[in-house]
Design an enzyme around this catalytic site. Structure first.
Site, mmCIF file in Angstrom:
data_model
loop_
_atom_site.group_PDB
_atom_site.id
_atom_site.type_symbol
_atom_site.label_atom_id
_atom_site.label_comp_id
_atom_site.label_asym_id
_atom_site.label_seq_id
_atom_site.Cartn_x
_atom_site.Cartn_y
_atom_site.Cartn_z
ATOM 1 N N LYS A 70 -26.235 -7.991 9.330
ATOM 2 C CA LYS A 70 -25.718 -6.619 9.321
ATOM 3 C C LYS A 70 -25.728 -5.956 10.696
ATOM 4 O O LYS A 70 -26.130 -4.806 10.860
ATOM 5 C CB LYS A 70 -26.472 -5.760 8.307
ATOM 6 C CG LYS A 70 -26.531 -6.345 6.909
ATOM 7 C CD LYS A 70 -25.168 -6.797 6.399
ATOM 8 C CE LYS A 70 -24.188 -5.653 6.281
ATOM 9 N NZ LYS A 70 -22.798 -6.148 5.914
ATOM 10 N N GLY A 72 -22.788 -6.451 12.800
ATOM 11 C CA GLY A 72 -21.414 -6.581 13.288
ATOM 12 C C GLY A 72 -20.899 -7.996 13.232
ATOM 13 O O GLY A 72 -19.911 -8.327 13.905
ATOM 14 N N THR A 73 -21.518 -8.828 12.409
ATOM 15 C CA THR A 73 -21.180 -10.247 12.355
ATOM 16 C C THR A 73 -19.709 -10.495 12.051
ATOM 17 O O THR A 73 -19.033 -11.264 12.753
ATOM 18 C CB THR A 73 -22.046 -10.959 11.298
ATOM 19 O OG1 THR A 73 -23.427 -10.856 11.670
ATOM 20 C CG2 THR A 73 -21.666 -12.426 11.183
ATOM 21 N N TRP A 75 -17.110 -8.507 12.185
ATOM 22 C CA TRP A 75 -16.240 -7.975 13.234
ATOM 23 C C TRP A 75 -16.180 -8.973 14.392
ATOM 24 O O TRP A 75 -15.098 -9.297 14.899
ATOM 25 C CB TRP A 75 -16.766 -6.626 13.691
ATOM 26 C CG TRP A 75 -15.830 -5.866 14.595
ATOM 27 C CD1 TRP A 75 -14.482 -6.081 14.763
ATOM 28 C CD2 TRP A 75 -16.168 -4.768 15.440
ATOM 29 N NE1 TRP A 75 -13.965 -5.177 15.661
ATOM 30 C CE2 TRP A 75 -14.976 -4.355 16.084
ATOM 31 C CE3 TRP A 75 -17.348 -4.072 15.694
ATOM 32 C CZ2 TRP A 75 -14.935 -3.297 16.986
ATOM 33 C CZ3 TRP A 75 -17.319 -3.004 16.585
ATOM 34 C CH2 TRP A 75 -16.126 -2.624 17.230
ATOM 35 N N HIS A 138 -27.131 -17.212 11.549
ATOM 36 C CA HIS A 138 -28.134 -16.151 11.584
ATOM 37 C C HIS A 138 -29.471 -16.706 12.080
ATOM 38 O O HIS A 138 -30.465 -15.961 12.132
ATOM 39 C CB HIS A 138 -28.352 -15.567 10.183
ATOM 40 C CG HIS A 138 -27.242 -14.666 9.710
ATOM 41 N ND1 HIS A 138 -26.803 -13.581 10.445
ATOM 42 C CD2 HIS A 138 -26.507 -14.676 8.568
ATOM 43 C CE1 HIS A 138 -25.831 -12.964 9.773
ATOM 44 N NE2 HIS A 138 -25.639 -13.604 8.638
ATOM 45 N N ARG A 160 -27.738 -4.862 17.103
ATOM 46 C CA ARG A 160 -27.416 -3.467 16.797
ATOM 47 C C ARG A 160 -28.682 -2.632 16.803
ATOM 48 O O ARG A 160 -29.787 -3.164 16.660
ATOM 49 C CB ARG A 160 -26.765 -3.430 15.407
ATOM 50 C CG ARG A 160 -26.162 -2.137 14.961
ATOM 51 C CD ARG A 160 -25.577 -2.309 13.574
ATOM 52 N NE ARG A 160 -24.756 -1.181 13.162
ATOM 53 C CZ ARG A 160 -24.149 -1.079 11.997
ATOM 54 N NH1 ARG A 160 -24.288 -2.048 11.101
ATOM 55 N NH2 ARG A 160 -23.431 -0.013 11.708
ATOM 56 N N ARG A 289 -18.489 -1.855 5.441
ATOM 57 C CA ARG A 289 -18.783 -0.546 4.845
ATOM 58 C C ARG A 289 -18.265 0.529 5.787
ATOM 59 O O ARG A 289 -17.083 0.650 5.998
ATOM 60 C CB ARG A 289 -20.286 -0.416 4.558
ATOM 61 C CG ARG A 289 -20.635 0.683 3.557
ATOM 62 C CD ARG A 289 -22.131 0.692 3.252
ATOM 63 N NE ARG A 289 -22.938 1.021 4.403
ATOM 64 C CZ ARG A 289 -23.243 2.256 4.796
ATOM 65 N NH1 ARG A 289 -22.819 3.283 4.089
ATOM 66 N NH2 ARG A 289 -23.976 2.473 5.855
ATOM 67 N N GLY A 291 -19.372 1.081 9.221
ATOM 68 C CA GLY A 291 -19.199 0.557 10.574
ATOM 69 C C GLY A 291 -19.364 1.589 11.662
ATOM 70 O O GLY A 291 -18.873 1.416 12.775
#
Length: 325
Positions: A70, A72-73, A75, A138, A160, A289, A291
């Site tokens: 979670k 920005g993977t 994107w 990950h 992030r 969601r 972003g």
């Protein structure tokens, strides 16, 4: 179809002796996590991680995307897929490069090694894939196979702000819960995150491993922050494309990729709004969601903010890595 929990939890008989020796914690009262070499996994991912270590043979022209959950993977998957798909001549009139993301979710084009690739009983044969290959993981840096670390393949890491990461993770895993259960209590999710007990966590140790390696090998590992990508998408996209050996030659090409991969566009595509992921059982819509930067303010109390900011400061002290507060 298997339930999401069974998809996450499945493990073979051969893994059970190892699990019996590892520290174990309950994640959100629904999943059992096991700590292996400092990080937390569900059995299925742990088994796949060990298979990745044993069987994945990196090529010098591979590109490996890496991230905590979670951050920005998807994107990043979309951006890198479009960059790598572009012709080196930057022929923007090539129809083959027009709409690569309309038919499939980004996770179908850039598969995650320990979730999508190495989760079958027999390790897949990837030797027939055309180069350059593009994968995601990950896994923390210490769990990567030696072939990735020792080859000339490139790694792009994105992370992030920890507060937004927690809120995004909370919303994501709430999609596992029934209407009767309701959202998992945010204060409990907060405590779990602060203690580092979450999938592929702890968050700070994950980031620091890649940060330190990128400082030593800037030619091999590019370290990105989600907030920088949001603030200066054009500048960061140029940086990313240059690192991947696919620099842009005109502004139109940059604008085209940014439009194609914009979060708002991806979020509203039918292919990303409907159906479920065959690998996790989660709704495809849960992977996109808001972003936005700063959504944590809608969930954090002042005390929570101060506590996580303090933990962040202690964890990152002296590293040179900083997050916006």
């Amino acid at each position: 179809m298997e339930t999401t929990k069974s998809l996450l939890m499945h493990s073979s008989v051969s893994l059970k002796p190892l699990l019996a020796q590892l520290p174990k914690e309950s994640f959100w009262e629904g999943l059992d996590l096991y700590q292996w070499e400092g990080f937390w996994y569900v059995p299925r991912h742990l088994e796949a991680a060990k298979t990745v270590q044993s069987h994945f043979e990196a090529r010098d022209d591979d590109v490996i995307l890496a991230s905590p959950m979670k951050t920005g993977t998807n994107w990043l998957k979309a951006l890198c897929f479009c960059i790598m798909k572009r012709a080196k001549s930057d022929d923007d009139d090539d129809d083959d490069n027009e709409e690569p993301l309309v038919d499939e979710h980004p996770f179908s084009y850039v598969r995650t090694l320990e979730i999508q690739v190495y989760t079958t009983n027999a390790p897949p044969d990837l030797s027939g894939m055309s180069s350059p290959r593009l994968f995601h993981t990950h896994l923390p840096y210490n769990a990567l196979p030696d072939s990735i670390k020792n080859s000339k393949c490139k790694i792009v890491y994105i992370t992030r702000n920890p507060k937004d990461t927690l809120v995004s993770t909370w919303h994501f895993f709430n999609s596992l819960r029934t209407a009767e259960q309701g959202p998992y209590p945010f204060d409990k999710a907060f405590d779990s995150f602060c203690n580092g007990v979450h999938l592929f966590g702890p968050f700070f140790e994950h980031g620091l491993q890649y940060w330190k390696e990128s400082s030593k090998m800037a030619h091999k590992i590019l370290f990105l922050k989600y907030e920088d990508l949001k603030r200066d998408p054009k500048g960061q996209l140029k940086r990313l494309a240059s690192f991947l050996g696919r620099p842009f030659v005109n502004e139109e090409a940059i604008d085209k990729v940014l439009w194609t991969c914009s979060l708002e566009r991806l979020k509203n595509m039918e292919v990303n709004k409907n159906g479920v992921s065959p690998w996790t059982g989660l709704p495809k819509s849960s992977f996109f969601r808001l972003g936005v930067v700063g959504d944590w303010k809608n969930n954090f109390t002042p005390k929570m903010k101060d506590q996580l900011d303090h933990i962040t400061s202690m964890k990152l002290e002296g590293s040179g890595l900083e997050f916006e507060t």
